[in-house]
Scaffold this motif. Structure first.
Motif, PDB file in Angstrom:
ATOM      1  N   ALA B  47       0.822  -1.213   0.000  1.00  0.00           N
ATOM      2  CA  ALA B  47       0.000   0.000   0.000  1.00  0.00           C
ATOM      3  C   ALA B  47       0.852   1.257   0.000  1.00  0.00           C
ATOM      4  CB  ALA B  47      -0.911   0.007   1.227  1.00  0.00           C
ATOM      5  N   PHE B  48       0.378   2.274  -0.703  1.00  0.00           N
ATOM      6  CA  PHE B  48       0.917   3.621  -0.605  1.00  0.00           C
ATOM      7  C   PHE B  48       0.014   4.405   0.346  1.00  0.00           C
ATOM      8  CE2 PHE B  48       2.999   4.076  -5.108  1.00  0.00           C
ATOM      9  CZ  PHE B  48       4.046   3.290  -4.684  1.00  0.00           C
ATOM     10  N   THR B  49       0.611   5.312   1.129  1.00  0.00           N
ATOM     11  CA  THR B  49      -0.196   6.142   2.010  1.00  0.00           C
ATOM     12  C   THR B  49      -0.728   7.354   1.261  1.00  0.00           C
ATOM     13  OG1 THR B  49       1.141   5.431   3.870  1.00  0.00           O
ATOM     14  CG2 THR B  49      -0.149   7.423   4.190  1.00  0.00           C
ATOM     15  N   LYS B  50       0.096   7.852   0.365  1.00  0.00           N
ATOM     16  CA  LYS B  50      -0.242   9.103  -0.310  1.00  0.00           C
ATOM     17  C   LYS B  50      -0.807   8.837  -1.700  1.00  0.00           C
ATOM     18  CE  LYS B  50       1.836  13.489  -1.396  1.00  0.00           C
ATOM     19  NZ  LYS B  50       3.027  14.230  -1.679  1.00  0.00           N
ATOM     20  N   GLU B  51      -1.777   9.644  -2.086  1.00  0.00           N
ATOM     21  CA  GLU B  51      -2.275   9.567  -3.460  1.00  0.00           C
ATOM     22  C   GLU B  51      -1.229  10.201  -4.359  1.00  0.00           C
ATOM     23  OE1 GLU B  51      -7.064   9.894  -3.619  1.00  0.00           O
ATOM     24  OE2 GLU B  51      -5.972  11.749  -3.418  1.00  0.00           O
ATOM     25  N   LEU B  52      -0.654   9.422  -5.225  1.00  0.00           N
ATOM     26  CA  LEU B  52       0.412   9.926  -6.079  1.00  0.00           C
ATOM     27  C   LEU B  52      -0.182  10.761  -7.209  1.00  0.00           C
ATOM     28  CD1 LEU B  52       3.452   9.753  -6.513  1.00  0.00           C
ATOM     29  CD2 LEU B  52       3.070   7.734  -7.900  1.00  0.00           C
ATOM     30  N   GLU B  53       0.373  11.962  -7.415  1.00  0.00           N
ATOM     31  CA  GLU B  53      -0.240  12.849  -8.407  1.00  0.00           C
ATOM     32  C   GLU B  53      -0.067  12.349  -9.830  1.00  0.00           C
ATOM     33  OE1 GLU B  53       2.346  13.612  -6.201  1.00  0.00           O
ATOM     34  OE2 GLU B  53       3.113  15.585  -6.722  1.00  0.00           O
ATOM     35  N   SER B  54       1.115  11.787 -10.136  1.00  0.00           N
ATOM     36  CA  SER B  54       1.350  11.258 -11.470  1.00  0.00           C
ATOM     37  C   SER B  54       2.447  10.215 -11.352  1.00  0.00           C
ATOM     38  CB  SER B  54       1.795  12.375 -12.416  1.00  0.00           C
ATOM     39  OG  SER B  54       2.206  11.820 -13.645  1.00  0.00           O
ATOM     40  N   VAL B  55       2.442   9.255 -12.251  1.00  0.00           N
ATOM     41  CA  VAL B  55       3.535   8.274 -12.229  1.00  0.00           C
ATOM     42  C   VAL B  55       4.737   8.841 -12.975  1.00  0.00           C
ATOM     43  CG1 VAL B  55       4.195   5.908 -12.817  1.00  0.00           C
ATOM     44  CG2 VAL B  55       1.895   6.390 -12.032  1.00  0.00           C
ATOM     45  N   ASP B  56       4.493   9.807 -13.870  1.00  0.00           N
ATOM     46  CA  ASP B  56       5.605  10.456 -14.560  1.00  0.00           C
ATOM     47  C   ASP B  56       6.473  11.124 -13.488  1.00  0.00           C
ATOM     48  OD1 ASP B  56       7.335  12.188 -15.888  1.00  0.00           O
ATOM     49  OD2 ASP B  56       5.940  12.466 -17.559  1.00  0.00           O
ATOM     50  N   PHE B  57       7.697  10.623 -13.356  1.00  0.00           N
ATOM     51  CA  PHE B  57       8.565  11.053 -12.256  1.00  0.00           C
ATOM     52  C   PHE B  57       8.737  12.567 -12.193  1.00  0.00           C
ATOM     53  CE2 PHE B  57      12.824  12.071 -10.640  1.00  0.00           C
ATOM     54  CZ  PHE B  57      12.706  11.548  -9.365  1.00  0.00           C
ATOM     55  N   GLN B  60       5.745  14.888 -10.242  1.00  0.00           N
ATOM     56  CA  GLN B  60       5.296  14.541  -8.901  1.00  0.00           C
ATOM     57  C   GLN B  60       6.445  14.859  -7.945  1.00  0.00           C
ATOM     58  OE1 GLN B  60       6.613  11.664  -7.028  1.00  0.00           O
ATOM     59  NE2 GLN B  60       8.233  11.757  -8.530  1.00  0.00           N
ATOM     60  N   SER B  61       6.154  14.867  -6.647  1.00  0.00           N
ATOM     61  CA  SER B  61       7.214  15.180  -5.694  1.00  0.00           C
ATOM     62  C   SER B  61       7.150  14.269  -4.475  1.00  0.00           C
ATOM     63  CB  SER B  61       7.105  16.637  -5.265  1.00  0.00           C
ATOM     64  OG  SER B  61       5.872  16.832  -4.599  1.00  0.00           O
ATOM     65  N   ALA B  62       6.602  13.052  -4.656  1.00  0.00           N
ATOM     66  CA  ALA B  62       6.411  12.178  -3.490  1.00  0.00           C
ATOM     67  C   ALA B  62       7.399  11.013  -3.496  1.00  0.00           C
ATOM     68  CB  ALA B  62       4.990  11.632  -3.490  1.00  0.00           C
ATOM     69  N   ARG B  63       7.625  10.498  -2.304  1.00  0.00           N
ATOM     70  CA  ARG B  63       8.509   9.331  -2.205  1.00  0.00           C
ATOM     71  C   ARG B  63       7.919   8.152  -2.967  1.00  0.00           C
ATOM     72  NH1 ARG B  63      12.880   8.024   0.163  1.00  0.00           N
ATOM     73  NH2 ARG B  63      12.930  10.114   1.019  1.00  0.00           N
ATOM     74  N   GLU B  64       6.601   8.032  -2.944  1.00  0.00           N
ATOM     75  CA  GLU B  64       5.953   6.951  -3.677  1.00  0.00           C
ATOM     76  C   GLU B  64       6.329   6.992  -5.161  1.00  0.00           C
ATOM     77  OE1 GLU B  64       4.584   8.770  -1.337  1.00  0.00           O
ATOM     78  OE2 GLU B  64       3.418   7.482  -0.003  1.00  0.00           O
ATOM     79  N   GLY B  65       6.440   8.213  -5.682  1.00  0.00           N
ATOM     80  CA  GLY B  65       6.811   8.395  -7.086  1.00  0.00           C
ATOM     81  C   GLY B  65       8.246   7.961  -7.327  1.00  0.00           C
ATOM     82  N   THR B  66       9.128   8.270  -6.383  1.00  0.00           N
ATOM     83  CA  THR B  66      10.520   7.852  -6.509  1.00  0.00           C
ATOM     84  C   THR B  66      10.598   6.330  -6.516  1.00  0.00           C
ATOM     85  OG1 THR B  66      11.122   9.776  -5.228  1.00  0.00           O
ATOM     86  CG2 THR B  66      12.807   8.103  -5.484  1.00  0.00           C
ATOM     87  N   ILE B  67       9.824   5.713  -5.634  1.00  0.00           N
ATOM     88  CA  ILE B  67       9.851   4.250  -5.541  1.00  0.00           C
ATOM     89  C   ILE B  67       9.398   3.633  -6.870  1.00  0.00           C
ATOM     90  CG2 ILE B  67       8.714   2.274  -4.430  1.00  0.00           C
ATOM     91  CD1 ILE B  67       8.794   3.978  -1.820  1.00  0.00           C
ATOM     92  N   LEU B  68       8.290   4.119  -7.406  1.00  0.00           N
ATOM     93  CA  LEU B  68       7.825   3.580  -8.688  1.00  0.00           C
ATOM     94  C   LEU B  68       8.864   3.807  -9.774  1.00  0.00           C
ATOM     95  CD1 LEU B  68       4.021   4.455  -8.964  1.00  0.00           C
ATOM     96  CD2 LEU B  68       5.063   2.223  -8.608  1.00  0.00           C
TER      97      LEU B  68
END
Lengths: 305, 516
Positions: B47-57, B60-68
């Protein structure tokens, strides 16, 4: 009647506009939208670039007028956060919220009204006491706690229901109960109070005297009058459920419009917040209007008035 | 890349901590001896905690995006998370042609998930796109140190930098994934956000923006990352950590991270889970308005700033609140970052000395001041209690990050507890230079420090950088412009079927995961 409706409609538009102006100003006053957009790790140069790109350096009234002009042309713009059209984003989220809201209000009405009637028919009986207990508990229990308790019981212990998500109808059972239970006490108390008052009225005694059946008196004569304020309350509750089911949506990971609104505020996603506010205010207006119609149908005196 | 909490903390997490804790206690008390799915269908559910704004790195500015991004794409360079050493990723080798030109020989025979072959055109297109201000990438500083990219031949490319930029390899390995030029030219960020295409060990099978991502192992992967063993990674966004726990306990998910310490401690008592704790690159710090940007204040006096350092028992806060792999930090950087040294003045807990310093500064009875914070309220409150013991009465102003940031930009919020995660970059320019080079969060405004840091930022010679950075860090500590507090840690909880060792950069690598 037409003049009355038009007047109310005009008032509704003004209310909507005022709400949107206030929310627009508050969002801008509560922090720099560029800082929220850029995220926690942005450098000052990043912030400056974003401020320029999104036009946050323009005067506030200009920014608002710009948004309003586009909105009037049906263009809610792109979400700053998701970089997707706001209209499609909201449409996607609204279906979940609507499903949940309708289920929850139905759950609340179908449990609260019979309980309220039963409590009024037998005041101070065990039914009345149980109804009182349920309504006190419903008001006192925070919905996130109740939600977690249901998850523990039905997902973890019994393995009957999925704890989160919105993939199937089973996913909506627990959120419906939690959200509906929150609305139940007020409806139940109002039904009980209304029924107690009506049951003591002369025309009910007359109905009994002329030999009408108990069920007929209760539901046809009494409830029809007692339910009028309940309909108005249910309409307001419905509006609340569509816009305010944030906690329930968060706990059950439902990704609905309420949660989107809450998150969009902290993300300073202005186009999304503005569009949602517009939609939520419209909901309130529509539901209030519908409840007026329903009341007019239930009570001819309102129609005449 | 904000991590746990951050500016957009879910509402439920902000409510009634006691009830939340007791709800969780109930969850753990009632559940035991469950059976789990996962290995049977070769899928790790998480699970991700945060709704990721975009998968395009880049959008976006979230750690979830970095992980993807680490799973879907590759950079030119790869940094081994264990050794910290660089090796080729999409590039085979590289040389500095001069201080501002970096030449890469690219690996041949690599294809993107959509079959498009990889070559110099992809690199040139990606860099040209992200450095163009018109394209509005979310964090321009990731890429605006690059001026341009130039194709020399099909498998040779040169990157020209705006200025000498020694951290180039660090940025290229962490923050610059390479996109397929034809696909990106046609669909742009929208297509990349909805159907991402890269060269990485996992490809995206399906996604619902902000809600659900399904990654499938890419059999054609040829890079230095571990070849994925687990077939499918199924990631859902579940904003509430308690619900994530419920999913974990009911077998709905197999792996969670960012679990609060109290909950992780309870889970260690359950046989079916592994609880792992690892450091992160985030550090906390107390900033003080030494330059009087917000007007005259006690912190313009060095003795007062030093007194703050001596007044707070940071070790006790680490031992009692953060626990895990957290440590007290003394220099204004994360210890393993390039240039960071512990050889600076240290402020051990000594309240008597703090009182003496305050008296020497003309505050024998202490003073009252505003204190700002935006996350980890209990840590901030513990610090305030220590400050009160020496006579500094601090009133807490707990704000949203964006609001505090805005305040600081205009010189306010000069005394506060803040944190910085350095974007997981292993170079101290990602933290110290950002805060002490006269930027809008620089409350020291020390020209000497700023110049040393700039020298370190722009030299490509390691020894020059180390010396310059060392001098800056020493002065920052001696002047007590910042009192760095501690490093953060993260808890990872997963079922016993999963074999995984977290890394100190707080980036979950599913390609390193195996079934037990």
């Amino acid at each position: 009647m037409l003049a009355f409706t038009l007047k109310r409609l005009g008032l509704a538009v003004l209310v909507t506009l005022t709400v949107s102006v206030i929310s627009f100003s508050l969002l801008h006053l509560s922090g720099n939208p560029a800082a929220a957009l850029a995220g926690e790790n942005a450098t000052p140069a990043d912030l400056e670039a974003i401020t320029r790109q999104y036009g946050f350096d323009r005067p506030l009234p200009v920014q608002y007028a710009d948004w309003l002009w586009n909105a009037l042309h049906g263009d809610f713009g792109q979400s700053y956060y998701f970089k997707l059209p706001v209209s499609s984003l909201i449409a996607d989220r609204l279906s979940v919220t609507m499903t949940l809201g309708v289920c929850a209000i139905c759950f609340a009405l179908f449990t609260a009204v019979p309980l309220g009637v039963a409590a009024a028919v037998r005041p101070n009986s065990i039914i009345d006491r149980t109804a009182l207990f349920l309504s006190v508990a419903g008001q006192a229990m925070p919905s996130f706690w109740f939600g977690l308790v249901l998850i523990v019981l039905f997902s973890i212990k019994m393995r009957l229901l999925p704890p989160s998500g919105s993939a199937s109808w089973q996913h909506f059972i627990m959120p419906t109960i939690v959200l509906g239970y929150y609305a139940m006490p007020a409806i139940m108390r109002l039904t009980r109070a209304g029924m107690m008052e009506v049951l003591n009225a002369d025309y009910i005694r007359t109905a009994h005297a002329k030999g009408a059946g108990a069920g007929r008196v209760l539901f046809k004569h009494a409830l029809r009058n007692a339910i009028v304020p309940v309909v108005s309350l249910a309409a307001v509750q419905m509006g609340f459920m569509l816009g305010g089911s944030i906690v329930v949506e968060a706990i059950f990971a439902l990704h609905g419009a309420g949660y989107l609104a809450w998150e969009s505020i902290s993300r300073h996603d202005l186009p999304t917040v503005q569009a949602l506010i517009l939609i939520f205010s419209c909901f309130y207006i529509v539901f209030t209007f519908l409840s007026d119609l329903a009341n007019a149908w239930l009570d001819p005196r309102i129609r005449v008035g | 890349m904000s991590t746990e909490g951050s500016a957009s903390k879910p509402i439920v997490n902000e409510m009634k901590p006691f009830l939340r804790a007791s709800a969780f206690a109930l969850v753990t008390a009632l559940s035991c001896g469950q059976a789990f799915a996962g290995k049977a269908d070769d899928t790790v559910h998480t699970a991700f905690t945060k709704e990721l704004e975009s998968v395009d790195f880049y959008y976006q500015s979230a750690r979830e995006g970095t992980i993807l991004s680490r799973h879907i794409w590759d950079g030119l360079v790869y940094r081994d998370p264990k050794t910290g050493e660089y090796s080729g990723n999409l590039a085979e080798s590289w040389t500095w042609v001069d201080d501002m030109t970096l030449e890469f020989k690219l690996r041949e025979g690599i294809t993107f998930h959509n079959g498009e072959p990889f070559d110099a055109d992809d690199v040139v297109h990606t860099i040209t796109f992200i450095t163009d201000p018109e394209n509005k990438v979310v964090t321009p500083s990731y890429s605006n140190w690059m001026k341009s990219a130039e194709k020399i031949d099909q498998y040779t490319v040169r990157i020209h930098t705006e200025r000498p930029f020694p951290a180039a390899l660090e940025y290229l390995s962490s923050l610059i994934p390479i996109y397929p030029n034809e696909y990106y030219a046609e669909g742009g960020p929208t297509a990349m956000g909805l159907k991402p295409v890269g060269t990485g060990p996992y490809m995206v099978e399906s996604l619902e923006p902000g809600k659900h991502y399904v990654l499938k192992k890419f059999d054609g992967y040829k890079g230095p990352k571990t070849k994925a063993e687990i077939g499918t990674i199924d990631i859902r966004t579940i904003p509430d950590i308690n619900t994530q726990m419920a999913e974990l306990l009911s077998g709905g998910i197999d792996f969670v991270w960012g679990v609060p310490t109290d909950q992780a401690e309870q889970l260690t008592t359950m046989d079916q889970f592994v609880v792992a704790n690892e450091a992160t690159m985030r550090i906390g710090y107390i900033t003080m308005d030494a330059a009087a940007r917000g007007g005259e204040n006690p912190f313009t006096k060095k003795e007062v700033r030093q007194a703050v350092g001596y007044a707070i028992d940071r070790q006790a806060i680490v031992d009692n609140l953060l626990k895990g792999s957290s440590e007290v930090v003394h220099a204004a950087c994360y210890p393993t970052q390039f240039g960071c040294t512990d050889d600076v003045m240290k402020y051990e807990y000594n309240p008597e000395k703090a009182k003496e310093l305050l008296a020497a500064a003309g505050y024998p009875n202490g003073f009252e001041t505003e204190f700002y914070a935006y996350r980890n309220r209990p840590y901030a409150e513990a610090m305030m209690a220590y400050l009160a013991d020496v006579g500094i009465k601090a009133n807490l102003n707990y704000l949203k990050y964006s609001a505090l940031r805005d305040l600081q930009k205009n010189g306010g919020g000069g005394f506060g507890f803040l944190t910085w995660g350095s974007n997981s970059l292993g170079d101290m320019s990602a933290i110290t230079s950002l805060f002490f080079e006269m930027g809008d969060q620089d409350f020291a405004r020390d020209e000497e420090v700023s110049n040393w840091l700039k020298e370190g930022d722009t030299s490509v010679k390691d020894e020059v950088r180390l010396e310059a950075y060392g001098k800056a860090l020493k002065k920052i500590a001696e002047e007590a412009y910042w009192i760095p507090t501690f490093s953060y840690n993260a808890n990872y909880v997963f079922t016993k079927e999963v074999d995984y060792k977290p890394t100190p950069d707080e980036i979950v690598r599913f390609f390193d995961m195996k079934w037990n």
